[in-house]
Enzyme design. Sequence first.
Site, PDB file in Angstrom:
ATOM      1  CG  HIS A   1      -1.753   1.053   1.148  1.00 38.96           C
ATOM      2  ND1 HIS A   1      -2.794   1.302   0.102  1.00 38.96           N
ATOM      3  CD2 HIS A   1      -2.128   2.104   1.987  1.00 38.96           C
ATOM      4  CE1 HIS A   1      -3.532   2.229   0.501  1.00 38.96           C
ATOM      5  NE2 HIS A   1      -3.125   2.984   1.634  1.00 38.96           N
TER       6      HIS A   1
ATOM      7  CG  HIS B   1      -3.854   6.746   2.487  1.00 36.23           C
ATOM      8  ND1 HIS B   1      -4.220   5.346   2.727  1.00 36.23           N
ATOM      9  CD2 HIS B   1      -4.250   7.377   3.260  1.00 36.23           C
ATOM     10  CE1 HIS B   1      -5.030   5.532   3.867  1.00 36.23           C
ATOM     11  NE2 HIS B   1      -4.964   6.698   4.109  1.00 36.23           N
TER      12      HIS B   1
ATOM     13  CB  CYS C   1      -2.798   2.793  -3.158  1.00 32.93           C
ATOM     14  SG  CYS C   1      -2.052   1.096  -3.158  1.00 32.93           S
TER      15      CYS C   1
END
Length: 218
Positions: A47, A59, A149
Amino acid sequence: MLDALGYLLDKVLLFLVTCAPADVAPPLERTYRRGDLLEVPRTLFKHFGIYLGDGRVAHLIPDILPAVTSDARHLRCKVSNTRLLLGVLSKRASVRVDSVEDFAYGASVRLNAHDMESAGGGCRDAEEAARRAERLLGSVPYSLLWNNCEHFVTWCRYGDARSLQTEQFCQWLKSLIRDQRNVALAALLGLLSLACSGVSSGTALPALVVPLTLWMAS
Protein backbone atom coordinates in the site's frame (compact mmCIF):
# COMPACT_ATOMS: atom_id res chain seq x y z
CA MET A 1 -25.42 -17.08 9.72
CA LEU A 2 -24.91 -13.64 8.19
CA ASP A 3 -23.22 -12.41 11.36
CA ALA A 4 -20.81 -15.35 11.27
CA LEU A 5 -20.03 -14.75 7.60
CA GLY A 6 -19.45 -11.06 8.23
CA TYR A 7 -17.13 -11.87 11.14
CA LEU A 8 -15.14 -14.33 8.99
CA LEU A 9 -14.77 -11.84 6.12
CA ASP A 10 -13.67 -9.16 8.56
CA LYS A 11 -10.94 -11.43 9.99
CA VAL A 12 -9.71 -12.50 6.55
CA LEU A 13 -9.55 -8.91 5.34
CA LEU A 14 -7.78 -7.83 8.54
CA PHE A 15 -5.14 -10.51 7.91
CA LEU A 16 -4.67 -9.45 4.29
CA VAL A 17 -4.21 -5.76 5.03
CA THR A 18 -2.17 -5.88 8.24
CA CYS A 19 0.22 -8.82 8.01
CA ALA A 20 3.78 -7.64 7.39
CA PRO A 21 7.33 -8.88 8.04
CA ALA A 22 7.93 -8.74 11.79
CA ASP A 23 11.63 -7.86 11.48
CA VAL A 24 11.08 -4.63 9.54
CA ALA A 25 11.19 -1.61 11.83
CA PRO A 26 9.43 1.57 10.72
CA PRO A 27 11.78 4.52 10.15
CA LEU A 28 11.61 7.42 12.53
CA GLU A 29 8.95 9.91 11.49
CA ARG A 30 11.52 12.74 11.42
CA THR A 31 13.13 11.02 8.43
CA TYR A 32 10.03 11.69 6.32
CA ARG A 33 9.97 14.77 4.14
CA ARG A 34 6.97 16.38 2.48
CA GLY A 35 6.40 14.63 -0.87
CA ASP A 36 8.09 11.37 0.14
CA LEU A 37 6.56 8.16 -1.18
CA LEU A 38 5.71 5.82 1.71
CA GLU A 39 5.10 2.10 1.42
CA VAL A 40 3.37 -0.36 3.76
CA PRO A 41 3.88 -4.09 3.06
CA ARG A 42 0.72 -6.20 3.27
CA THR A 43 0.27 -9.95 2.93
CA LEU A 44 -0.40 -10.01 -0.82
CA PHE A 45 0.43 -6.47 -1.94
CA LYS A 46 1.94 -3.12 -0.95
CA HIS A 47 0.00 0.00 0.00
CA PHE A 48 1.36 3.43 -0.97
CA GLY A 49 0.90 7.01 0.12
CA ILE A 50 2.42 10.50 -0.21
CA TYR A 51 3.71 12.13 2.96
CA LEU A 52 2.30 15.65 3.44
CA GLY A 53 4.15 16.66 6.59
CA ASP A 54 3.05 16.97 10.23
CA GLY A 55 2.47 13.22 10.51
CA ARG A 56 -0.11 13.16 7.66
CA VAL A 57 -0.26 10.86 4.64
CA ALA A 58 -2.43 11.18 1.52
CA HIS A 59 -3.43 7.82 0.09
CA LEU A 60 -6.07 6.25 -2.12
CA ILE A 61 -8.11 3.61 -0.33
CA PRO A 62 -11.29 1.70 -1.29
CA ASP A 63 -14.19 3.24 0.62
CA ILE A 64 -17.96 2.94 0.07
CA LEU A 65 -18.92 5.80 2.39
CA PRO A 66 -18.29 8.79 0.05
CA ALA A 67 -20.78 7.23 -2.38
CA VAL A 68 -23.59 7.22 0.19
CA THR A 69 -23.00 10.29 2.38
CA SER A 70 -21.37 13.71 2.35
CA ASP A 71 -21.21 14.02 6.14
CA ALA A 72 -17.65 15.18 6.79
CA ARG A 73 -17.66 13.82 10.35
CA HIS A 74 -18.33 10.27 9.17
CA LEU A 75 -15.96 10.54 6.22
CA ARG A 76 -13.07 11.60 8.47
CA CYS A 77 -13.38 8.46 10.59
CA LYS A 78 -10.78 5.75 10.06
CA VAL A 79 -11.86 3.44 7.22
CA SER A 80 -13.12 0.16 8.68
CA ASN A 81 -12.69 -3.27 7.07
CA THR A 82 -16.37 -3.28 6.09
CA ARG A 83 -16.09 0.12 4.38
CA LEU A 84 -12.95 -1.04 2.60
CA LEU A 85 -14.45 -4.32 1.38
CA LEU A 86 -17.64 -2.65 0.14
CA GLY A 87 -15.49 -0.05 -1.61
CA VAL A 88 -13.61 -2.78 -3.49
CA LEU A 89 -16.87 -4.47 -4.52
CA SER A 90 -18.56 -1.20 -5.57
CA LYS A 91 -15.38 0.15 -7.22
CA ARG A 92 -15.45 3.32 -5.13
CA ALA A 93 -12.52 4.86 -3.29
CA SER A 94 -11.38 8.09 -1.73
CA VAL A 95 -8.10 9.94 -1.67
CA ARG A 96 -7.90 10.93 1.99
CA VAL A 97 -5.45 12.20 4.58
CA ASP A 98 -4.70 10.02 7.60
CA SER A 99 -2.06 9.92 10.29
CA VAL A 100 1.01 7.79 9.65
CA GLU A 101 -0.31 5.31 12.23
CA ASP A 102 -3.72 4.96 10.57
CA PHE A 103 -2.06 4.71 7.15
CA ALA A 104 0.18 1.90 8.41
CA TYR A 105 -2.82 0.00 9.86
CA GLY A 106 -0.61 -1.96 12.23
CA ALA A 107 2.18 -2.74 9.76
CA SER A 108 5.58 -1.11 9.34
CA VAL A 109 6.18 1.92 7.12
CA ARG A 110 9.03 2.12 4.63
CA LEU A 111 10.44 5.14 2.86
CA ASN A 112 10.10 4.01 -0.75
CA ALA A 113 12.44 4.59 -3.68
CA HIS A 114 10.02 3.32 -6.32
CA ASP A 115 11.24 0.97 -9.06
CA MET A 116 10.07 3.56 -11.59
CA GLU A 117 12.76 5.89 -10.25
CA SER A 118 15.55 3.32 -10.48
CA ALA A 119 14.38 2.51 -14.02
CA GLY A 120 14.82 6.12 -15.09
CA GLY A 121 11.35 7.51 -14.36
CA GLY A 122 11.46 11.27 -13.96
CA CYS A 123 10.94 12.08 -10.28
CA ARG A 124 9.04 15.34 -9.86
CA ASP A 125 9.80 17.95 -7.25
CA ALA A 126 8.72 16.61 -3.85
CA GLU A 127 6.66 19.71 -3.09
CA GLU A 128 4.84 19.38 -6.41
CA ALA A 129 4.13 15.70 -5.64
CA ALA A 130 2.55 16.70 -2.31
CA ARG A 131 0.49 19.45 -3.96
CA ARG A 132 -0.77 17.03 -6.60
CA ALA A 133 -1.85 14.62 -3.87
CA GLU A 134 -3.71 17.40 -2.05
CA ARG A 135 -5.51 18.47 -5.23
CA LEU A 136 -6.87 14.94 -5.71
CA LEU A 137 -8.46 14.60 -2.25
CA GLY A 138 -12.02 13.29 -2.38
CA SER A 139 -14.09 10.49 -3.87
CA VAL A 140 -12.68 8.72 -6.95
CA PRO A 141 -13.47 5.58 -9.00
CA TYR A 142 -11.54 2.48 -7.95
CA SER A 143 -10.18 -0.53 -9.76
CA LEU A 144 -8.01 -3.16 -8.10
CA LEU A 145 -5.89 -3.44 -11.25
CA TRP A 146 -6.32 -0.16 -13.16
CA ASN A 147 -6.79 2.61 -10.59
CA ASN A 148 -5.32 1.72 -7.22
CA CYS A 149 -3.12 3.35 -4.58
CA GLU A 150 0.05 2.79 -6.63
CA HIS A 151 -1.41 4.52 -9.69
CA PHE A 152 -2.20 7.49 -7.42
CA VAL A 153 1.29 7.87 -5.93
CA THR A 154 3.17 7.28 -9.20
CA TRP A 155 1.11 9.97 -10.92
CA CYS A 156 1.78 12.41 -8.07
CA ARG A 157 5.48 11.58 -7.87
CA TYR A 158 6.43 10.77 -11.47
CA GLY A 159 3.62 12.13 -13.63
CA ASP A 160 2.86 8.64 -14.93
CA ALA A 161 0.03 6.62 -13.36
CA ARG A 162 1.41 3.09 -13.29
CA SER A 163 1.21 0.11 -10.97
CA LEU A 164 4.16 -2.25 -11.11
CA GLN A 165 2.17 -4.68 -8.96
CA THR A 166 -0.54 -4.78 -11.66
CA GLU A 167 2.08 -5.24 -14.37
CA GLN A 168 3.69 -8.12 -12.48
CA PHE A 169 0.28 -9.77 -11.98
CA CYS A 170 -0.54 -9.41 -15.68
CA GLN A 171 2.81 -10.97 -16.61
CA TRP A 172 2.11 -13.89 -14.28
CA LEU A 173 -1.39 -14.29 -15.74
CA LYS A 174 0.03 -14.15 -19.27
CA SER A 175 2.55 -16.90 -18.50
CA LEU A 176 -0.24 -18.96 -16.92
CA ILE A 177 -2.44 -18.65 -20.01
CA ARG A 178 0.40 -19.40 -22.39
CA ASP A 179 1.35 -22.59 -20.55
CA GLN A 180 -0.11 -25.35 -22.74
CA ARG A 181 -0.30 -27.71 -19.77
CA ASN A 182 -3.22 -25.60 -18.56
CA VAL A 183 -5.00 -26.27 -21.86
CA ALA A 184 -4.78 -30.01 -21.20
CA LEU A 185 -5.90 -29.49 -17.59
CA ALA A 186 -8.91 -27.41 -18.68
CA ALA A 187 -9.86 -30.05 -21.27
CA LEU A 188 -9.59 -32.80 -18.65
CA LEU A 189 -11.75 -30.88 -16.17
CA GLY A 190 -14.28 -30.28 -18.95
CA LEU A 191 -14.48 -33.99 -19.72
CA LEU A 192 -14.87 -34.79 -16.01
CA SER A 193 -17.72 -32.28 -15.69
CA LEU A 194 -19.44 -33.88 -18.70
CA ALA A 195 -18.98 -37.33 -17.20
CA CYS A 196 -20.33 -36.28 -13.80
CA SER A 197 -23.13 -33.93 -14.87
CA GLY A 198 -24.06 -35.28 -18.27
CA VAL A 199 -24.08 -33.52 -21.62
CA SER A 200 -26.13 -30.31 -21.70
CA SER A 201 -25.71 -26.79 -22.99
CA GLY A 202 -24.67 -25.70 -19.49
CA THR A 203 -21.83 -28.23 -19.31
CA ALA A 204 -20.81 -28.78 -22.94
CA LEU A 205 -20.33 -25.11 -23.81
CA PRO A 206 -17.81 -24.32 -21.02
CA ALA A 207 -16.09 -27.68 -21.58
CA LEU A 208 -15.42 -26.67 -25.20
CA VAL A 209 -15.00 -22.89 -24.96
CA VAL A 210 -12.52 -22.73 -22.07
CA PRO A 211 -9.91 -25.16 -23.51
CA LEU A 212 -10.34 -23.65 -26.98
CA THR A 213 -9.84 -20.11 -25.66
CA LEU A 214 -6.71 -21.15 -23.75
CA TRP A 215 -5.38 -22.98 -26.81
CA MET A 216 -5.86 -19.95 -29.08
CA ALA A 217 -4.25 -17.65 -26.49
CA SER A 218 -1.25 -19.91 -25.85
